[in-house]
Design a protein around this motif. Structure first.
Motif: not given
Length: 208
Positions: A80-87, A36-45
């Motif tokens: 969203r996928e690129k965002l998560f890969n970047t994080i 849960c949480g807003t995607p841009e502020y999620l930690a990698p774990e």
């Protein structure tokens, strides 16, 4: 945490809001499992679904500080996928106008390993407060509201919404779910569910 949840009270001090998905008594970095949480502020774990804990809040704090200092979130992509890969895998490039203290603080908040992230460990909070970036901060004075805030809202009444964007205040008011008479048990969307505030809510199940 995200900027939208950090509000300014009528005395000029901040209020942190939206604890609807927060968890209590998490003392490690693996016990919480909710995604849960807003995607841009999620930690990698969180993205990797490894289990997480308090260290995700220090990652989010780093994200908020980065946005306050630069005007943009540290990790941003409409995909969203690129965002998560970047994080998960990319190291941030910092603008040259940031001080070395600011860069050092942010780098320590954005450590991918939660166990090594600034703020983790038994003395984590004190390690954050004693970082050179905060050397001019008197934490006790802030806690006791002895410092004059740089901005104090000028409100006409407790319900004055002048500082809230009109895009929100002009929206029509409606219930988020349910139709008809909400007092009628037949229309209650929660009928058949049990809840005990003294138990781990993630492990509670519907009676349906």
């Amino acid at each position: 945490m995200k900027p939208e949840n950090v509000l300014i009270n009528n005395d000029g001090y901040i209020k942190i809001t939206d604890f609807g998905l927060s968890k209590e008594n998490i003392s490690d970095n693996t016990s919480a499992k909710s995604f849960c949480g807003t995607p841009e502020y999620l930690a990698p774990e969180i993205i990797e679904a490894k289990g997480h804990g308090q260290a995700v809040d220090w990652w989010s704090l780093g994200s908020i500080l980065f946005e306050m200092l630069t005007g943009m979130p540290p990790f941003y992509n409409k995909d969203r996928e690129k965002l998560f890969n970047t994080i998960k895998s990319v190291q941030i490039k910092y603008p040259k106008f940031l001080s070395k203290e600011a860069v050092d603080l942010l780098q320590k908040f954005f450590v991918k390993d939660p166990e090594q992230r600034l703020g983790s460990g038994p003395n984590g909070l004190e390690n954050i407060k004693s970082h050179p970036f905060f050397q001019s901060i008197n934490w006790d004075s802030i806690l006791n509201k002895k410092i004059k805030p740089p901005f104090t809202p000028k409100l006409k009444s407790p319900t004055d919404t002048k500082y809230i964007d009109s895009d929100f205040t002009n929206m029509s008011i409606k219930d988020s779910m349910g139709t008809g008479d909400s007092l009628n048990p037949e229309n209650d969307p929660y009928t058949g569910f049990s809840y005990d505030p003294n138990k781990d809510n993630d492990n509670q199940e519907s009676n349906i």
